[in-house]
Write a protein that holds these residues in place. Structure first.
Motif, PDB file in Angstrom:
ATOM      1  N   LEU A   1       0.825  -1.202   0.000  1.00 29.58           N
ATOM      2  CA  LEU A   1       0.000   0.000   0.000  1.00 29.58           C
ATOM      3  C   LEU A   1       0.860   1.252   0.000  1.00 29.58           C
ATOM      4  CD1 LEU A   1      -2.934   1.097   0.334  1.00 29.58           C
ATOM      5  CD2 LEU A   1      -2.589   0.887   2.797  1.00 29.58           C
ATOM      6  N   ASP A   2       0.573   2.151  -0.929  1.00 31.18           N
ATOM      7  CA  ASP A   2       1.264   3.433  -0.978  1.00 31.18           C
ATOM      8  C   ASP A   2       0.614   4.389   0.022  1.00 31.18           C
ATOM      9  OD1 ASP A   2       2.740   5.690  -1.702  1.00 31.18           O
ATOM     10  OD2 ASP A   2       2.512   5.327  -3.846  1.00 31.18           O
ATOM     11  N   ILE A   3       1.368   5.342   0.491  1.00 29.04           N
ATOM     12  CA  ILE A   3       0.814   6.353   1.397  1.00 29.04           C
ATOM     13  C   ILE A   3       0.027   7.382   0.601  1.00 29.04           C
ATOM     14  CG2 ILE A   3       1.414   8.268   2.933  1.00 29.04           C
ATOM     15  CD1 ILE A   3       3.776   6.602   3.870  1.00 29.04           C
ATOM     16  N   ALA A   4       0.611   7.794  -0.516  1.00 22.54           N
ATOM     17  CA  ALA A   4      -0.004   8.847  -1.331  1.00 22.54           C
ATOM     18  C   ALA A   4      -0.915   8.225  -2.381  1.00 22.54           C
ATOM     19  CB  ALA A   4       1.080   9.682  -1.997  1.00 22.54           C
ATOM     20  N   LEU A   5      -2.207   8.213  -2.074  1.00 18.98           N
ATOM     21  CA  LEU A   5      -3.201   7.681  -3.003  1.00 18.98           C
ATOM     22  C   LEU A   5      -4.073   8.829  -3.500  1.00 18.98           C
ATOM     23  CD1 LEU A   5      -4.175   4.575  -0.867  1.00 18.98           C
ATOM     24  CD2 LEU A   5      -2.774   4.581  -2.931  1.00 18.98           C
ATOM     25  N   PRO A   6      -4.604   8.718  -4.723  1.00 19.85           N
ATOM     26  CA  PRO A   6      -5.363   9.838  -5.282  1.00 19.85           C
ATOM     27  C   PRO A   6      -6.623  10.209  -4.480  1.00 19.85           C
ATOM     28  CG  PRO A   6      -5.273   7.970  -6.819  1.00 19.85           C
ATOM     29  CD  PRO A   6      -4.479   7.594  -5.617  1.00 19.85           C
ATOM     30  N   ASP A   7      -7.276   9.211  -3.892  1.00 19.42           N
ATOM     31  CA  ASP A   7      -8.562   9.511  -3.254  1.00 19.42           C
ATOM     32  C   ASP A   7      -8.599   9.292  -1.747  1.00 19.42           C
ATOM     33  OD1 ASP A   7      -8.219   6.841  -3.652  1.00 19.42           O
ATOM     34  OD2 ASP A   7     -10.256   6.416  -4.266  1.00 19.42           O
ATOM     35  N   THR A   8      -7.462   8.895  -1.136  1.00 21.04           N
ATOM     36  CA  THR A   8      -7.442   8.677   0.309  1.00 21.04           C
ATOM     37  C   THR A   8      -6.020   8.700   0.840  1.00 21.04           C
ATOM     38  OG1 THR A   8      -8.315   7.304   2.094  1.00 21.04           O
ATOM     39  CG2 THR A   8      -7.352   6.149   0.231  1.00 21.04           C
ATOM     40  N   ASN A   9      -5.902   8.708   2.161  1.00 22.65           N
ATOM     41  CA  ASN A   9      -4.612   8.656   2.835  1.00 22.65           C
ATOM     42  C   ASN A   9      -4.273   7.189   3.086  1.00 22.65           C
ATOM     43  OD1 ASN A   9      -2.855   8.343   5.110  1.00 22.65           O
ATOM     44  ND2 ASN A   9      -3.240  10.452   5.690  1.00 22.65           N
ATOM     45  N   GLY A  10      -3.128   6.737   2.614  1.00 25.28           N
ATOM     46  CA  GLY A  10      -2.732   5.335   2.752  1.00 25.28           C
ATOM     47  C   GLY A  10      -2.610   4.876   4.193  1.00 25.28           C
TER      48      GLY A  10
END
Length: 172
Positions: free
Chosen positions: A17-26
């Motif tokens: 899981l990435d921390i920087a996601l387009p629609d939420t906080n990882g």
């Protein structure tokens, strides 16, 4: 969110899981995944190399933290490690978290037995397994675990292991 629906209806061993996601906080998503499926290991996979971010991820349930420049060989080893119940870090992340920040606590004094148990806890072993290995009763191991949590002022085993790694009291 689609991933949460998938995890609710499927057995998932590992999520990268990435921390920087387009629609939420990882980091928040990691916490949600662990609520839905506590047995799913979440490994954060990011370009962010700030110590505070790494610690925050582990405190929110992540089973590891890898930087995106991690080699395939190291990624494979970390995946094996997390499947064995360990908390995993790539080498660069280990270096980052092992550098104490200015506001770190003074190192707690541990007995020889507490050091042994801390190392085995960091390997993901249960109190029963530790008791068998050290020829102790599980109750004695639990007492040592409680003492370790108290000495480190940690809320749980994950935080205990993270703090011990930070303070170079255990190595992988």
């Amino acid at each position: 969110m689609e991933i949460l629906s998938f995890i609710r209806s499927n057995d998932v061993d590992i999520v990268l899981l990435d921390i920087a996601l387009p629609d939420t906080n990882g980091i928040e998503l990691c916490k949600e995944i662990k609520k839905i499926s506590p047995d799913t290991s979440v490994i954060m996979f990011s370009n962010r190399s700030e110590r505070s971010v790494i610690i925050q991820c582990i405190q929110n349930g992540a089973s590891g933290y890898l930087l995106k420049n991690t080699s395939i060989e190291e990624l494979t080893e970390c995946l094996k490690g997390v499947l064995s119940g360990n908390i995993v870090f790539c080498n660069e992340t280990k270096q980052i978290i092992s550098r104490p920040s200015n506001n770190e606590l003074v190192l707690p004094r541990l007995t020889k037995r507490e050091k042994q148990i801390l190392k085995l806890v960091a390997q993901g072993k249960t109190s029963t397994v530790i008791a068998d290995e050290l020829f102790l009763s599980p109750l004695t191991v639990d007492t040592h675990r409680k003492n370790l949590l108290q000495k480190f002022q940690a809320k749980n085993s994950t935080e205990l292991i993270t703090m011990a790694f930070q303070q170079n009291m255990i190595q992988e």
